[in-house]
Each structure stands twice: as C-alpha cells, then as structure tokens.
Design a protein around this motif. Structure first.
Motif, short mmCIF file in Angstrom:
data_model
loop_
_atom_site.label_atom_id
_atom_site.label_comp_id
_atom_site.label_asym_id
_atom_site.label_seq_id
_atom_site.Cartn_x
_atom_site.Cartn_y
_atom_site.Cartn_z
N SER A 1 4.07 -3.41 -17.70
CA SER A 1 2.86 -3.82 -16.97
C SER A 1 2.98 -3.77 -15.45
O SER A 1 2.04 -3.38 -14.77
CB SER A 1 2.44 -5.23 -17.38
OG SER A 1 1.79 -5.16 -18.63
N ARG B 1 2.66 7.72 -21.29
CA ARG B 1 2.83 6.90 -20.09
C ARG B 1 2.46 5.44 -20.33
O ARG B 1 3.14 4.52 -19.88
CB ARG B 1 2.02 7.49 -18.93
CG ARG B 1 2.59 8.82 -18.43
CD ARG B 1 1.60 9.64 -17.61
NE ARG B 1 1.13 8.97 -16.39
CZ ARG B 1 1.85 8.82 -15.29
NH1 ARG B 1 3.08 9.27 -15.24
NH2 ARG B 1 1.36 8.22 -14.23
N GLY B 2 1.37 5.25 -21.06
CA GLY B 2 0.89 3.89 -21.36
C GLY B 2 1.89 3.08 -22.18
O GLY B 2 2.05 1.88 -21.98
N THR C 1 -2.82 4.83 -7.08
CA THR C 1 -3.77 5.90 -7.40
C THR C 1 -5.13 5.61 -6.76
O THR C 1 -5.77 6.49 -6.21
CB THR C 1 -3.92 6.03 -8.93
OG1 THR C 1 -2.62 6.24 -9.49
CG2 THR C 1 -4.83 7.19 -9.32
N TYR C 2 -5.52 4.33 -6.83
CA TYR C 2 -6.79 3.92 -6.23
C TYR C 2 -6.79 4.18 -4.72
O TYR C 2 -7.71 4.79 -4.17
CB TYR C 2 -7.04 2.44 -6.53
CG TYR C 2 -8.19 1.83 -5.77
CD1 TYR C 2 -9.51 2.14 -6.11
CD2 TYR C 2 -7.97 0.95 -4.72
CE1 TYR C 2 -10.57 1.58 -5.42
CE2 TYR C 2 -9.02 0.39 -4.01
CZ TYR C 2 -10.32 0.70 -4.37
OH TYR C 2 -11.37 0.16 -3.68
N SER D 1 -1.48 10.22 -21.40
CA SER D 1 -1.85 8.81 -21.23
C SER D 1 -1.12 7.90 -22.19
O SER D 1 -0.70 6.80 -21.82
CB SER D 1 -3.35 8.61 -21.41
OG SER D 1 -4.05 9.28 -20.40
N LEU E 1 0.83 -1.21 0.00
CA LEU E 1 0.00 0.00 0.00
C LEU E 1 0.87 1.26 0.00
O LEU E 1 0.75 2.12 -0.87
CB LEU E 1 -0.91 -0.02 1.24
CG LEU E 1 -2.41 -0.11 0.99
CD1 LEU E 1 -2.90 1.21 0.38
CD2 LEU E 1 -2.75 -1.26 0.05
N LYS F 1 2.69 -0.24 -14.32
CA LYS F 1 1.31 0.25 -14.47
C LYS F 1 0.41 -0.33 -13.38
O LYS F 1 -0.44 0.36 -12.83
CB LYS F 1 0.78 -0.15 -15.85
CG LYS F 1 1.42 0.60 -16.99
CD LYS F 1 0.54 0.46 -18.21
CE LYS F 1 1.33 0.27 -19.46
NZ LYS F 1 0.46 0.05 -20.61
N ARG F 2 0.59 -1.62 -13.09
CA ARG F 2 -0.22 -2.26 -12.05
C ARG F 2 -0.07 -1.51 -10.73
O ARG F 2 -1.03 -1.23 -10.03
CB ARG F 2 0.23 -3.72 -11.90
CG ARG F 2 -0.54 -4.50 -10.87
CD ARG F 2 -0.41 -6.03 -11.02
NE ARG F 2 0.87 -6.46 -11.52
CZ ARG F 2 1.03 -7.14 -12.66
NH1 ARG F 2 0.00 -7.48 -13.39
NH2 ARG F 2 2.23 -7.49 -13.07
N ILE G 1 1.02 1.64 -10.27
CA ILE G 1 0.50 3.01 -10.35
C ILE G 1 -1.02 2.99 -10.15
O ILE G 1 -1.57 3.83 -9.43
CB ILE G 1 0.86 3.68 -11.69
CG1 ILE G 1 2.37 3.96 -11.77
CG2 ILE G 1 0.07 4.98 -11.89
CD1 ILE G 1 2.84 4.51 -13.11
N VAL G 2 -1.68 2.02 -10.77
CA VAL G 2 -3.14 1.94 -10.63
C VAL G 2 -3.52 1.66 -9.17
O VAL G 2 -4.40 2.33 -8.61
CB VAL G 2 -3.73 0.87 -11.58
CG1 VAL G 2 -5.21 0.62 -11.27
CG2 VAL G 2 -3.58 1.31 -13.03
N LEU G 3 -2.82 0.73 -8.53
CA LEU G 3 -3.13 0.42 -7.13
C LEU G 3 -2.92 1.64 -6.23
O LEU G 3 -3.77 1.97 -5.40
CB LEU G 3 -2.27 -0.76 -6.65
CG LEU G 3 -2.44 -1.18 -5.19
CD1 LEU G 3 -3.88 -1.58 -4.89
CD2 LEU G 3 -1.50 -2.33 -4.84
#
Lengths: 90, 493
Positions: free
Chosen positions: B358, B352-353, B368-369, B349, B312, B361-362, B364-366
């Motif tokens: 991967s 960065r994309g 950001t969430y 996007s 986290l 990105k995984r 960053i998404v976690l």
C-alpha cells in the motif's frame, strides 16, 4: 479532489477498494500541504532536477560483454526458449 | 578466548585479521552465531548469506599466502536489500521482487568484496525504501535491539538493527530522505549519507534517482570513514558519480576543531522536538565548543518547505522508476490461469497491484498525479524551482559556517504499530533530514545520548558539497568526548 481511480489507471496499478478510498483523503491532504509552497516566489528560477553541478560525460562507443541471454532470462516469470512468455491478453 | 569478538569495531577486526591474530573464519562464525540467535526475533535480515563463512576461509587462505587481503579484510557487513548481490536474492523488501536473484552486483558491493568484506546477508527495509520504520517490508517489521517493542527506524532499519545487535560490524544503507541517518539515530549508530555523486548508484534499486545515495552505518566514526573510503569514487557505469578524488577520511580524523564554525539553524529547533532530543543536541554543541569550534546562529527559512517538496520530487521520480515493474521479464506475476486478463493494461495492473504494498502504491499514485498533464507545472516544476532555492540557501549558509548541527529526528524511536496508520505523521519524521538530499549535501547522524527510557538519541551534522571530512571531524569530537561507543543494547543481555 484527486480522482484516484483515473490516476491509478495512468500508472497501470490495480487498487483494492480500501486503498482507493483511503488514498483519496490522504493524497488530498498531501497536496494541500504542498499548496503552502505556492507562496514561495520562484519567478525566473530554473528548476533543479539534479543536485550537483555535473557535465555530461561521454564514453567511448565500443561494445563490451555484459551477460549472456541465458543469464538475462534467469528471472523470467515464464519463458519459451530465449523469449519472455506472457499469457494471452486479447 | 576472553575477548568478545562481537564488541570489536571494524578497524580492530581488520587489523587483527591482517596480523593473523584472529582468523576471518572465526569472526564470520561468531557473527553468524549471533544472527542464528537473534534474527528470528529481530528480523534484521531478509536473506542470510550461507556462503559467508566459506568466503572468510578464502580470505584467511589469501592472508596466509601473503596476498593483499584488502582494507576491509574479514569485516562482516550487512547489505541493505536495495543493493544487487550476484547470486544472492535481492527483494527491495517487496513481494514484487520476492524471488529476484541478481546476475550482477552493485558497484558498492563489488568494491566492498574486493577489499575483503564478508557479506553476511541482505538487510530488511521498508518496501522500496518507502517508509521511516521498516514496518512496510513485505517480509515483516524489524525490531529495535535497544527495545524490541520499538521500531529501528527506516528505511534502512534492518541495516541498523544488524549492526546494533552485533550481527555485522558494519552495514550499507541507502538514504533518499533520511533513511540512513534516522535509523542510525534510533539504534545508537553512526550513519553517513555522502554528497550526491560520491557513491555509485549502479546496481542499486532506484527509488528517487536525484536523491538516492548509499552510505555506511557503523558503531564508530572511524569505521564509517573507512567504509566510505572503499565505496566512494567515480564509476563509469553511473554517469552521476563524481570524478572528485576520495580523501583518506579515516586517517585525517581530528577532534581538534579550532577555527571550525558550527551553524545551528533556528528553524531546526523551533517546534515539535522533544526535551530529551533538545538537551542532547545542546550538549553536543557544548562539546564542539570545548574542542575549539565557534557556534554561529543561522537561518534557513525554506526549511519548512523541505518535507512537502521532498514528497513531491521523490514520488514523481519513484512513479517513473517503478514503471519498470510490469511482471514481464522479472518480478512478480499474478495468476492468470483462472481469470485471464482482458487486455494488456489489465495484465500490467494486476501484476503491479498485487506485487506492490500500500505505501508504494500510495506514492506511485501521488507521483503519477503530480506529473500528469495539466498538473506538472504546478507541482513537479514548482517543487524543483524551490529545490534550487533551498540548495542555494545551503551554499550561502556554508559561507558562514563549516558544519551545521541539528537534531536528526524530532523524537526517539516510536513503538511498532504506533504511526503506521497515519502516513502523514510518518512523513514528518523526515523533517530534519530531507533537506540534505534535496540540496545534495552530505549529512550524518552520530550518537549523542539516551532518553529517560534509555532509547538512543543521535545528532545530525551537515556539511557543504564534498566536505565530508569536516562533519566527520565534528562527529569524532562528539564521540571522543561522550565515550558512548561501548554501550550494548540491553535486549541482547
């Protein structure tokens, strides 16, 4: 369920279709694992955001040489003189 | 010359170069030859420094002029590609920075070079240090010199492989959740993560700023201490760097452990550890006892939460740190010539994309969430609260003991490809190492033996904040008793 698409949008991050579907399941299980942590009593505990006891140190506010504009521009993907250039985006 | 220069340790190289029994040029040329021979297959280096031998010649000139050559005179070192090196490409293992050439060096690199070290090249790593196997590198996986089918660990896998394969005598790694200690463990090396704040983070690509520390990876405890002395200390350019004096760790090494208390937390032994690993840790415990230490039982009940808290905190900080990569001023830019971006958001996007892999990105998404509106309290804040309790547990534990002994990883190195498709299983690799980063305490891995398949097994030692000497001494005692430093990876024969 985490809405991967809208979170990726917040992060300004284009995902492939494969990534989008894989992340949904993987991130949900990470978040699920974190739910174990909820059991820990943290009432009144001040969050620890950096691990050592440190006080803010001020330095003298004086100017110092760092690098030239030319050096700062060296890694620019595209430039126009001393300006960073981007393609038209409107 | 009958002597094999590649088998000398750092302390011996420096001593001989200074006494002019050996030239820095000969040393650099020897190690460069080893890079030319093995790097294509091992993939320890992303970028090789073509100026290394020339730098070594300058060192020799300095020495023959009677100038001070420095504490690391002529020592060939590998630098993880997370650290900026002026004029030498620095990629962080990512397509995002595949052509980035820094205009300044990290403080760690400046200090090494000021003391005469020769930078041999930039070591391979997991992309942005996110991984435990060096398989997420944009520049391809790195191999373990002890068995080419196995990973060297990660994220500082290239640094570990470079030293194990005798392509450098020391390396710098970075450790955010175990990224120095675990690859050192997998490659039969000593790896030290210093106390948070000991080593300046200036010029190091930021992953998780409250966890990141750079540190040495070497073949001996003394070498690790010597390199650590050079890179430690206050740096005005990193406000989190500590003002504490830097001890002479190398000179103060002692294997006499009389009066030392060694804690063995039961939570570090209760599940998932292989028999070989357990046996090696127990043997190390016996050695510490035979050197005069007293073993004490210990409990660190929050240990089971370390991995979820770590993932986290680390992903939250990473999602913020990696926001800077937008493709405007430096870094990867997508091709917009055939398909224009509809708006600025799409421009960012796509850059960065396409620039991030991967795993990055995984995370960053976690992150950001977990930081997004409505979730912040439940995730980030909660994690930081438990983090304080975990740190407090260590502070209490170190009232009962001087060092903690544990496994460094639950198993030996795993095969390339074996775990890459299961990120959650990969994360569990860090079960014994993440706590030290969360608490900010120093930790290290030291060789303890081998498995039945002759894969290296290390043990981990932890100490209280700024008490590196105690863990270095315990590691030194293990090293002196086992006498395993001369072991050479069989793949190199």
């Amino acid at each position: 369920m985490i809405d991967v698409q809208s979170v990726a949008h917040l992060a300004r991050l284009a995902l492939t279709a494969d990534e989008e579907s894989a992340f949904a399941a993987q991130l949900n299980s990470v978040v699920q694992r974190f739910s174990e942590v909820e059991a820990v009593d943290t009432h009144g505990v001040v969050p620890l955001i950096t691990p050592t006891d440190m006080t803010l140190v001020f330095r003298e506010d004086k100017k110092q040489a760092f690098q030239s504009a030319e050096e700062a521009m060296k890694n620019a993907p595209e430039r126009s003189g001393n300006l960073f250039r981007v393609p038209p985006v409107v | 010359m009958s002597e094999n220069i590649l088998e000398l340790d750092l302390a011996s190289i420096v001593e001989r170069v200074k006494r002019r029994e050996l030239t820095a040029e000969i040393v650099a040329t020897k190690f460069k030859g080893q890079i030319e021979k093995h790097n294509a297959h091992v993939n320890a280096f992303i970028t090789v420094n073509d100026n290394a031998v020339e730098r070594a010649r300058e060192m020799d000139r300095k020495i023959s002029n009677g100038e001070n050559a420095g504490r690391l005179a002529g020592a060939p070192v590998a630098i993880k590609d997370m650290l900026c090196t002026k004029g030498l490409r620095t990629t962080a293992g990512s397509k995002m920075l595949h052509n980035f050439v820094p205009t300044y060096s990290a403080t760690v690199v400046e200090r090494l070079e000021a003391e005469g070290a020769i930078v041999m090249g930039k070591a391979n790593q997991d992309e942005f240090a996110m991984g435990s196997s060096t398989e997420t590198s944009y520049f391809g996986a790195c191999r373990n010199p002890w068995n080419f089918s196995y990973v060297p660990g990660g994220s500082s896998g290239g640094s570990a492989a470079a030293v194990a394969a005798r392509m450098s005598v020391a390396a710098i790694g970075t450790d955010t959740g175990g990224s120095i200690r675990q690859p050192a463990n997998f490659c039969h090396l000593v790896g030290v993560k210093p106390t948070y704040g000991r080593v300046s983070r200036y010029g190091i690509v930021a992953f998780a700023s409250s966890l990141d520390q750079a540190g040495p990876m070497t073949r001996t405890v003394r070498d690790a201490a010597l390199v650590l002395e050079v890179i430690s200390g206050r740096d005005e350019r990193d406000t989190t760097s500590a003002t504490k004096a830097v001890p002479a760790w190398g000179q103060n090494l002692s294997s006499n452990l009389r009066g030392m208390k060694v804690g063995m937390p039961k939570e570090y032994f209760d599940r998932g550890i292989s028999d070989d690993v357990r046996a090696v840790v127990m043997r190390s415990a016996d050695i510490l006892k035979s050197q005069g230490a007293e073993l004490v039982e210990l409990s660190l009940p929050l240990t089971k939460f370390a991995v979820p808290i770590y993932y986290l905190v680390a992903t939250c900080e990473a999602s913020s740190n990696l926001a800077r990569y937008d493709g405007v001023r430096y870094g990867y830019r997508a091709d917009f010539s055939t398909q224009a971006a509809a708006d600025l958001e799409e421009f960012y996007s796509r850059n960065r994309g396409e620039g991030f892999g991967s795993e990055v990105k995984r995370r960053i998404v976690l992150g950001t969430y977990a930081l997004s509106s409505g979730y912040y309290d439940a995730y980030y804040k909660k994690a930081c609260q438990v983090r304080r309790l975990l740190r407090q547990d260590f502070i209490e534990a170190f009232k009962k003991c001087d060092v903690i002994l544990s496994p460094a990883s639950p198993t030996t190195a795993f095969k390339i490809g074996e775990r890459i498709d299961n990120p959650l299983e990969m994360y569990l690799n860090d079960i014994y190492t993440t706590s030290a980063n969360l608490a900010g305490i120093p930790g290290m891995s030291v060789p303890g033996g081998f498995s039945r398949e002759k894969l290296p097994i290390g043990v981990q030692l932890l100490a209280a904040h700024f008490e590196e000497q105690k863990m270095l001494n315990a590691a030194f005692a293990i090293e002196e008793n086992l006498k395993l430093t001369a072991e050479v990876p069989h793949e190199l024969h």
